[in-house]
Motif scaffolding. Structure first.
Motif, PDB file in Angstrom:
ATOM      1  N   MET A  54     -34.950  -2.800  94.940  1.00 30.38           N
ATOM      2  CA  MET A  54     -35.230  -4.039  95.659  1.00 30.38           C
ATOM      3  C   MET A  54     -34.199  -4.230  96.765  1.00 30.38           C
ATOM      4  O   MET A  54     -32.987  -4.182  96.520  1.00 30.38           O
ATOM      5  N   ASP A  55     -34.698  -4.445  97.989  1.00 30.89           N
ATOM      6  CA  ASP A  55     -33.828  -4.657  99.144  1.00 30.89           C
ATOM      7  C   ASP A  55     -32.821  -5.776  98.897  1.00 30.89           C
ATOM      8  O   ASP A  55     -33.140  -6.805  98.272  1.00 30.89           O
ATOM      9  N   PHE A  56     -31.604  -5.573  99.406  1.00 31.65           N
ATOM     10  CA  PHE A  56     -30.539  -6.573  99.413  1.00 31.65           C
ATOM     11  C   PHE A  56     -30.058  -6.930  98.008  1.00 31.65           C
ATOM     12  O   PHE A  56     -29.543  -8.028  97.777  1.00 31.65           O
ATOM     13  N   THR A  57     -30.246  -6.014  97.063  1.00 33.35           N
ATOM     14  CA  THR A  57     -29.708  -6.213  95.721  1.00 33.35           C
ATOM     15  C   THR A  57     -28.740  -5.089  95.386  1.00 33.35           C
ATOM     16  O   THR A  57     -28.782  -4.011  95.991  1.00 33.35           O
ATOM     17  N   ILE A  58     -27.890  -5.333  94.398  1.00 27.98           N
ATOM     18  CA  ILE A  58     -26.943  -4.334  93.901  1.00 27.98           C
ATOM     19  C   ILE A  58     -27.213  -4.127  92.418  1.00 27.98           C
ATOM     20  O   ILE A  58     -27.347  -5.098  91.658  1.00 27.98           O
ATOM     21  N   ASN A  59     -27.300  -2.875  91.998  1.00 27.68           N
ATOM     22  CA  ASN A  59     -27.403  -2.572  90.574  1.00 27.68           C
ATOM     23  C   ASN A  59     -26.027  -2.795  89.954  1.00 27.68           C
ATOM     24  O   ASN A  59     -25.099  -2.004  90.149  1.00 27.68           O
ATOM     25  N   GLU A  60     -25.878  -3.880  89.213  1.00 30.28           N
ATOM     26  CA  GLU A  60     -24.562  -4.287  88.730  1.00 30.28           C
ATOM     27  C   GLU A  60     -24.057  -3.431  87.581  1.00 30.28           C
ATOM     28  O   GLU A  60     -22.872  -3.486  87.243  1.00 30.28           O
ATOM     29  N   LYS A  61     -24.917  -2.641  86.964  1.00 38.10           N
ATOM     30  CA  LYS A  61     -24.445  -1.693  85.958  1.00 38.10           C
ATOM     31  C   LYS A  61     -23.820  -0.477  86.621  1.00 38.10           C
ATOM     32  O   LYS A  61     -22.815   0.057  86.159  1.00 38.10           O
ATOM     33  N   ARG A  62     -24.421  -0.040  87.715  1.00 39.75           N
ATOM     34  CA  ARG A  62     -23.919   1.144  88.416  1.00 39.75           C
ATOM     35  C   ARG A  62     -22.762   0.812  89.355  1.00 39.75           C
ATOM     36  O   ARG A  62     -21.867   1.629  89.568  1.00 39.75           O
ATOM     37  N   PHE A  63     -22.821  -0.383  89.949  1.00 41.85           N
ATOM     38  CA  PHE A  63     -21.778  -0.830  90.881  1.00 41.85           C
ATOM     39  C   PHE A  63     -21.321  -2.219  90.417  1.00 41.85           C
ATOM     40  O   PHE A  63     -21.709  -3.244  90.977  1.00 41.85           O
ATOM     41  N   ALA A  64     -20.496  -2.202  89.383  1.00 46.95           N
ATOM     42  CA  ALA A  64     -20.150  -3.447  88.685  1.00 46.95           C
ATOM     43  C   ALA A  64     -19.293  -4.389  89.517  1.00 46.95           C
ATOM     44  O   ALA A  64     -19.359  -5.608  89.337  1.00 46.95           O
ATOM     45  N   HIS A  65     -18.488  -3.838  90.402  1.00 48.62           N
ATOM     46  CA  HIS A  65     -17.572  -4.667  91.201  1.00 48.62           C
ATOM     47  C   HIS A  65     -17.731  -4.270  92.662  1.00 48.62           C
ATOM     48  O   HIS A  65     -16.795  -3.774  93.301  1.00 48.62           O
ATOM     49  N   PHE A  66     -18.922  -4.494  93.207  1.00 49.44           N
ATOM     50  CA  PHE A  66     -19.264  -3.950  94.515  1.00 49.44           C
ATOM     51  C   PHE A  66     -18.378  -4.504  95.622  1.00 49.44           C
ATOM     52  O   PHE A  66     -17.895  -3.756  96.479  1.00 49.44           O
ATOM     53  N   ARG A  67     -18.133  -5.815  95.634  1.00 50.79           N
ATOM     54  CA  ARG A  67     -17.313  -6.410  96.687  1.00 50.79           C
ATOM     55  C   ARG A  67     -15.911  -5.784  96.701  1.00 50.79           C
ATOM     56  O   ARG A  67     -15.402  -5.390  97.755  1.00 50.79           O
ATOM     57  N   GLU A  68     -15.308  -5.667  95.540  1.00 49.84           N
ATOM     58  CA  GLU A  68     -13.960  -5.083  95.446  1.00 49.84           C
ATOM     59  C   GLU A  68     -13.986  -3.598  95.811  1.00 49.84           C
ATOM     60  O   GLU A  68     -13.045  -3.088  96.447  1.00 49.84           O
ATOM     61  N   PHE A  69     -15.058  -2.928  95.434  1.00 51.10           N
ATOM     62  CA  PHE A  69     -15.234  -1.515  95.751  1.00 51.10           C
ATOM     63  C   PHE A  69     -15.273  -1.311  97.269  1.00 51.10           C
ATOM     64  O   PHE A  69     -14.608  -0.420  97.827  1.00 51.10           O
ATOM     65  N   VAL A  70     -16.051  -2.161  97.961  1.00 50.07           N
ATOM     66  CA  VAL A  70     -16.158  -2.079  99.420  1.00 50.07           C
ATOM     67  C   VAL A  70     -14.803  -2.325 100.068  1.00 50.07           C
ATOM     68  O   VAL A  70     -14.377  -1.583 100.972  1.00 50.07           O
ATOM     69  N   GLN A  71     -14.098  -3.353  99.613  1.00 51.94           N
ATOM     70  CA  GLN A  71     -12.815  -3.696 100.224  1.00 51.94           C
ATOM     71  C   GLN A  71     -11.746  -2.642  99.938  1.00 51.94           C
ATOM     72  O   GLN A  71     -10.903  -2.350 100.800  1.00 51.94           O
ATOM     73  N   GLU A  72     -11.777  -2.088  98.750  1.00 54.63           N
ATOM     74  CA  GLU A  72     -10.804  -1.045  98.393  1.00 54.63           C
ATOM     75  C   GLU A  72     -10.861   0.115  99.381  1.00 54.63           C
ATOM     76  O   GLU A  72      -9.826   0.570  99.887  1.00 54.63           O
ATOM     77  N   PHE A  73     -12.066   0.573  99.672  1.00 54.80           N
ATOM     78  CA  PHE A  73     -12.168   1.746 100.532  1.00 54.80           C
ATOM     79  C   PHE A  73     -12.131   1.398 102.014  1.00 54.80           C
ATOM     80  O   PHE A  73     -11.711   2.226 102.832  1.00 54.80           O
ATOM     81  N   SER A  93      -9.996  -0.570 103.210  1.00 54.25           N
ATOM     82  CA  SER A  93      -8.554  -0.539 103.493  1.00 54.25           C
ATOM     83  C   SER A  93      -8.059   0.886 103.708  1.00 54.25           C
ATOM     84  O   SER A  93      -6.988   1.102 104.279  1.00 54.25           O
ATOM     85  N   GLN A  94      -8.866   1.875 103.272  1.00 50.19           N
ATOM     86  CA  GLN A  94      -8.532   3.286 103.468  1.00 50.19           C
ATOM     87  C   GLN A  94      -9.312   3.902 104.626  1.00 50.19           C
ATOM     88  O   GLN A  94      -9.290   5.119 104.832  1.00 50.19           O
ATOM     89  N   GLY A  95     -10.018   3.050 105.394  1.00 53.50           N
ATOM     90  CA  GLY A  95     -10.770   3.534 106.546  1.00 53.50           C
ATOM     91  C   GLY A  95     -12.143   4.074 106.216  1.00 53.50           C
ATOM     92  O   GLY A  95     -12.740   4.786 107.024  1.00 53.50           O
ATOM     93  N   ILE A  96     -12.688   3.730 105.033  1.00 51.16           N
ATOM     94  CA  ILE A  96     -14.003   4.213 104.617  1.00 51.16           C
ATOM     95  C   ILE A  96     -14.969   3.029 104.535  1.00 51.16           C
ATOM     96  O   ILE A  96     -14.692   2.032 103.871  1.00 51.16           O
ATOM     97  N   ARG A  97     -16.116   3.137 105.228  1.00 47.13           N
ATOM     98  CA  ARG A  97     -17.171   2.133 105.125  1.00 47.13           C
ATOM     99  C   ARG A  97     -18.328   2.671 104.289  1.00 47.13           C
ATOM    100  O   ARG A  97     -18.518   3.877 104.188  1.00 47.13           O
ATOM    101  N   PHE A  98     -19.106   1.746 103.737  1.00 49.99           N
ATOM    102  CA  PHE A  98     -20.342   2.100 103.053  1.00 49.99           C
ATOM    103  C   PHE A  98     -21.523   1.632 103.896  1.00 49.99           C
ATOM    104  O   PHE A  98     -21.505   0.532 104.460  1.00 49.99           O
ATOM    105  N   ILE A  99     -22.549   2.475 103.963  1.00 48.18           N
ATOM    106  CA  ILE A  99     -23.735   2.186 104.774  1.00 48.18           C
ATOM    107  C   ILE A  99     -24.945   2.213 103.850  1.00 48.18           C
ATOM    108  O   ILE A  99     -25.494   3.282 103.544  1.00 48.18           O
ATOM    109  N   PRO A 100     -25.393   1.065 103.362  1.00 53.73           N
ATOM    110  CA  PRO A 100     -26.541   1.037 102.451  1.00 53.73           C
ATOM    111  C   PRO A 100     -27.865   1.156 103.185  1.00 53.73           C
ATOM    112  O   PRO A 100     -28.001   0.741 104.335  1.00 53.73           O
TER     113      PRO A 100
END
Length: 685
Positions: free
Chosen positions: A219-238, A240-247
């Motif tokens: 489903m568009d604009f949703t996150i599978n919370e079992k697979r990506f349990a802490h998505f916001r923190e995951f995005v910010q963590e990387f 800060s290392q110069g890595i973006r995610f492109i969904p």
């Protein structure tokens, strides 16, 4: 000069945004004909031109075959095409712009949103025919301006056309960094492993693409919370290392009560309708879906604002997919398939019946008749003769405006960003497109294959797409389908480092093709390092092409129109103001023949450094190129700055550089944000 010949009452596509001169009467090139088809209750349009034997035809954007399109037929119909082959007549984009160069030189843009066929010497070798399903279109004829400074009449025509259709999209600088993708990164740990392996091997990386696996039930604009349990923190963590995610974002919205996107779209009538006025149901990844009515400005605004669900989590880039739109089935085609299966029960599956049986399960996929089952709602003044007016609104059957769907999906996202994330310069690219979409994002060329022939096929699309305004472009490096080999992947990277969108992407079930999966990953590292040393230069050349309505990639003939050899070369391209590239496209080759249209400096990059700068004379040369080498050419009177290598674009030191090429020359560098500065070779400062 651009003159618009108007036939009937065209649909307003918004492809051309500059006012042009309008005319009636006979065309200066070719002959237009309008033919009534009583059985279809329609009027068909055709344009016919008799080509001279030496005429060359350029253009059509994302199509197969050569840079010279002569000798084949092409269908302008955005198609979920898998796989791409030499005889494929329709791909994901519809780009109806051509240039005829020869005894008479002119450009032509058939601005028509439905099916258009181009027969360029296929049926009869000297006859060029364009056919549209109805006689309601804008036909733009472009002739070279008398006073111009372009190197060729072709470039002059392209510049005029590009001005008329509006400035090309400019991505953020990090969009020129290397992106790794795969259908099958199923969870946070998969993605973390990819990033860590790249960093451990010292291979630069800027982004990881997230395919449909990241979503909840696709489903568009949703996150599978079992697979990506802490998505916001995951995005910010990387980040800060110069890595973006492109969904990825797909065009179909899952039919499911309680799913906010579905509920709000249904409540506000923002989905395409069937002939009875109910929301049209088709099938894609999630099963039953509704398609947003992207031709409705209010629906575009609604859908664009949905991206906020992900931008609020730190996402700055998206790839829009399945937006031709792809159709796995409609309810009607699915019912017909099940009925056909039932009819086969108990029958002797002889050779005839067996092949009928095997075709049934695939018969629902992108069935042409299904595109006639749903409708868009537009303003009457937009619809022209293609719509059916009912009061203040008008409905248009989808197949008549099919090629505008993906274009307006990307438009929806791009127009929303100033509202939902005004501080962000977003990265957008799409699979489907029409001319006009180039103002809002880039495109990638879809589901290619891990074939040597596919690399060359993609290479030949580059200048044709630039002609149509699409500058931020790229193919899936290594191929999406089939299994890659190490040598092909190295050669593809040696090409990919020069292309704006540089992404390694492959399908579920294929061989893993991240660079570290192969022996001696330092060979991939050394090639990608050259990309990062060139990024400020490549970005600068891109910006110049965008703001000046020129081309980042050009056929040699566009720069050397009086050179008969250059006119026919299709495996070399000019890049920006100063470069020529001539990749190796053959398995086991130790090099290749290269034609130099003027004296040029041969640059050889080996093991992470420049190992040769050699002036070569105009003419033919055999250039050796090991699998681990990149060879390219710089025109005399030009320099190219190389900046220090970095693990991501955020960490490139723009204050330091060295230069290759003619060190007596100067270079104007456009930096991220639009400012420019003049560069000279360090020993000339």
């Amino acid at each position: 000069m651009i003159i618009n010949y108007i036939y009937g009452k065209p649909f307003k596509t918004d492809a051309v945004i500059e006012k042009t001169q309008e005319a009636k009467g006979p065309l200066p090139f070719g002959t237009a004909a309008i033919q009534k088809e009583p059985e279809k209750k329609s009027v068909k349009f055709s344009w016919t031109y008799c080509m001279a034997p030496s005429d060359i035809v350029f253009g059509l954007g994302e199509t197969t075959r050569g840079i010279n399109k002569r000798g084949y037929r092409y269908t302008s119909w955005c198609s979920d095409c898998n796989p791409q082959e030499e005889d494929t007549t329709a791909l994901y984009g519809a780009h109806n712009f051509i240039i005829v160069y020869g005894e008479k030189t002119f450009g032509l843009f058939a601005d028509y949103p439905g099916l258009v066929e181009f027969d360029i010497g296929y049926t009869r070798q000297n006859i060029f025919t364009i056919t549209a399903e109805t006689a309601d279109l804008n036909l733009y004829i472009i002739t070279p301006e008398a006073a111009h400074h372009d190197p060729s009449p072709m470039m002059n025509i392209v510049s005029q056309f590009r001005r008329a259709i509006g400035q090309s999209y400019i991505p953020p600088l990090w969009g020129f960094g290397f992106q790794q993708s795969r259908w099958g990164y199923t969870c946070e740990n998969d993605v973390r492993t990819v990033i860590n392996r790249y960093r451990e091997n010292g291979i630069p990386l800027d982004a990881v693409n997230l395919d449909i696996d990241y979503m909840q039930d696709f489903m568009d604009f949703t996150i599978n919370e079992k697979r990506f349990a802490h998505f916001r923190e995951f995005v910010q963590e990387f980040k800060s290392q110069g890595i973006r995610f492109i969904p990825i974002i797909d065009a179909g919205v899952k039919v499911k009560q309680g799913y906010e996107v579905y509920d709000s779209g249904s409540k506000n009538n923002f989905f395409c309708k069937d002939e009875n006025g109910a929301d049209f149901t088709a099938g894609v990844w999630p099963g039953d879906v509704h398609f947003p009515d992207f031709l409705n400005p209010q629906a575009r605004d609604w859908f664009g604002r949905q991206y906020k669900k992900l931008t609020d989590l730190g996402i700055e880039g998206f790839w829009n997919d399945m937006n031709e739109p792809a159709l796995f089935y409609s309810k009607k085609s699915l019912a017909a398939a099940f009925a056909a299966f039932d009819d086969m029960k108990g029958k002797d599956l002889s050779i005839d019946n067996f092949f009928k049986f095997t075709r049934i399960s695939g018969s629902t996929f992108n069935q042409e008749s299904d595109y006639k089952l749903f409708y868009h709602t537009v303003a009457p003044e937009t619809a022209g003769n293609l719509g059916e007016t009912d009061g203040d609104s008008c409905r248009v059957r989808h197949d008549k405006v099919h090629n505008l769907f993906g274009y307006n999906m990307t438009r929806a996202a791009a127009e929303a960003f100033p509202k939902i994330a005004p501080a962000v310069c977003p990265l957008f690219y799409s699979r489907s497109s029409y001319i006009g979409a180039h103002r809002y994002g880039g495109i990638w060329t879809g589901d290619n294959r891990s074939f040597w022939s596919n690399m060359l096929l993609e290479f030949k699309m580059l200048p044709s797409l630039n002609m149509c305004g699409f500058l931020y472009i790229g193919a899936d490096i290594g191929g999406f389908n089939s299994n890659i080999t190490r040598d092909l992947l190295l050669r593809w990277f040696a090409l990919g480092i020069f292309i704006p969108l540089m992404r390694d992407h492959t399908a579920l079930g294929t061989r893993e093709q991240e660079c570290y999966q192969f022996e001696n990953p330092e060979d991939f590292k050394n090639i990608i390092i050259l990309r990062y040393r060139l990024i400020p230069f490549l970005y600068s050349e891109y910006v110049k092409a965008a703001v000046n309505n020129t081309m980042y990639f050009r056929p040699l003939s566009f720069d050397y129109p009086d050179d008969s050899r250059a006119l026919r070369i299709e495996d070399q391209l000019m890049l920006g103001e100063s470069l020529m590239i001539a990749p190796v496209f053959e398995q086991n080759a130790t090099g290749r023949m290269v034609y130099l249209p003027e004296d040029m400096i041969c640059i050889r990059w080996t093991d992470g450094t420049v190992t040769e700068e050699k002036l070569l004379k105009k003419g033919d040369h055999f250039i050796t190129a090991a699998l681990t080498e990149v060879v390219f050419f710089i025109k005399q009177g030009h320099i190219v700055p190389l900046f220090p290598a970095a693990e991501c674009t955020d960490r490139i030191d723009m204050s330091k550089y060295e230069c290759i090429g003619d060190r007596t020359a100067r270079y104007e560098l456009y930096q991220n944000g639009g400012s420019a500065k003049m560069i000279t070779a360090p020993d000339e400062r």
